[in-house]
Motif scaffolding. Structure first.
Motif, PDB file in Angstrom:
ATOM      1  N   GLU A   1     115.000  11.452 -50.018  1.00 16.37           N
ATOM      2  CA  GLU A   1     113.674  11.692 -50.278  1.00 16.37           C
ATOM      3  C   GLU A   1     112.900  10.248 -50.663  1.00 16.37           C
ATOM      4  N   LYS A   2     113.636   9.285 -51.126  1.00 13.59           N
ATOM      5  CA  LYS A   2     113.280   7.986 -51.499  1.00 13.59           C
ATOM      6  C   LYS A   2     112.801   7.233 -50.063  1.00 13.59           C
ATOM      7  N   ILE A   3     113.747   7.426 -49.295  1.00 18.59           N
ATOM      8  CA  ILE A   3     113.832   6.665 -48.061  1.00 18.59           C
ATOM      9  C   ILE A   3     112.701   7.068 -47.235  1.00 18.59           C
ATOM     10  N   ARG A   4     112.426   8.210 -46.999  1.00 20.85           N
ATOM     11  CA  ARG A   4     111.315   8.878 -46.216  1.00 20.85           C
ATOM     12  C   ARG A   4     109.848   8.726 -46.961  1.00 20.85           C
ATOM     13  N   ALA A   5     109.850   8.782 -48.375  1.00 15.90           N
ATOM     14  CA  ALA A   5     108.723   8.530 -49.074  1.00 15.90           C
ATOM     15  C   ALA A   5     108.220   7.002 -48.780  1.00 15.90           C
ATOM     16  N   PHE A   6     109.225   6.217 -49.151  1.00 19.12           N
ATOM     17  CA  PHE A   6     108.964   4.737 -48.733  1.00 19.12           C
ATOM     18  C   PHE A   6     108.417   4.557 -47.656  1.00 19.12           C
ATOM     19  N   HIS A   7     108.877   4.873 -46.647  1.00 17.95           N
ATOM     20  CA  HIS A   7     108.697   4.514 -45.094  1.00 17.95           C
ATOM     21  C   HIS A   7     107.357   5.045 -44.767  1.00 17.95           C
TER      22      HIS A   7
ATOM     23  N   PRO B   1     114.357   2.412 -51.894  1.00 19.98           N
ATOM     24  CA  PRO B   1     114.704   3.718 -50.972  1.00 19.98           C
ATOM     25  C   PRO B   1     116.397   3.658 -50.668  1.00 19.98           C
ATOM     26  N   ASN B   2     117.123   4.363 -51.533  1.00 19.14           N
ATOM     27  CA  ASN B   2     118.453   4.376 -51.526  1.00 19.14           C
ATOM     28  C   ASN B   2     119.098   5.763 -51.237  1.00 19.14           C
ATOM     29  N   LYS B   3     118.224   6.735 -50.946  1.00 17.41           N
ATOM     30  CA  LYS B   3     118.664   8.107 -50.541  1.00 17.41           C
ATOM     31  C   LYS B   3     117.532   8.887 -50.312  1.00 17.41           C
TER      32      LYS B   3
END
Length: 98
Positions: A18-24, A14-16
């Motif tokens: 869309e990845k941060i949101r999806a992972f959380h 989760p480093n940017k």
């Protein structure tokens, strides 16, 4: 509840945005629900992160999406009057799995 989570990029690390949101979202939902993840990978260096996602998901299906024919796909989308993202992210194997 079973949840099918579709992501256009692998949500780890989760480093940017869309990845941060999806992972959380996956992390939170997995506490009370069964998550099944279908996602694209456009960088082979992201494949080692799949086991991390399996901690939160009952199943993880990863489909490779190369960046090679982007210009060709963009032209095809324009000619067919389709959204660019439909042409860039459609893969038959992904659609069949879903």
């Amino acid at each position: 509840m079973n949840i099918l989570y579709l992501a256009h990029r692998i949500p780890y690390p989760p480093n940017k945005g869309e990845k941060i949101r999806a992972f959380h979202q996956i992390q939170y939902l997995s506490k009370r629900h069964t998550i099944h993840l279908c996602t694209f990978v456009d960088d082979p260096d992201d494949l080692p992160y799949v086991p991390v996602l399996r901690k939160y998901c009952a199943s993880v299906e990863v489909f490779y999406r190369g960046n090679g024919p982007t210009l060709l796909l963009a032209a095809a989308a324009f000619l067919r009057r389709r959204p660019l993202s439909v042409s860039l992210f459609y893969r038959r194997a992904f659609a069949e799995k879903v």
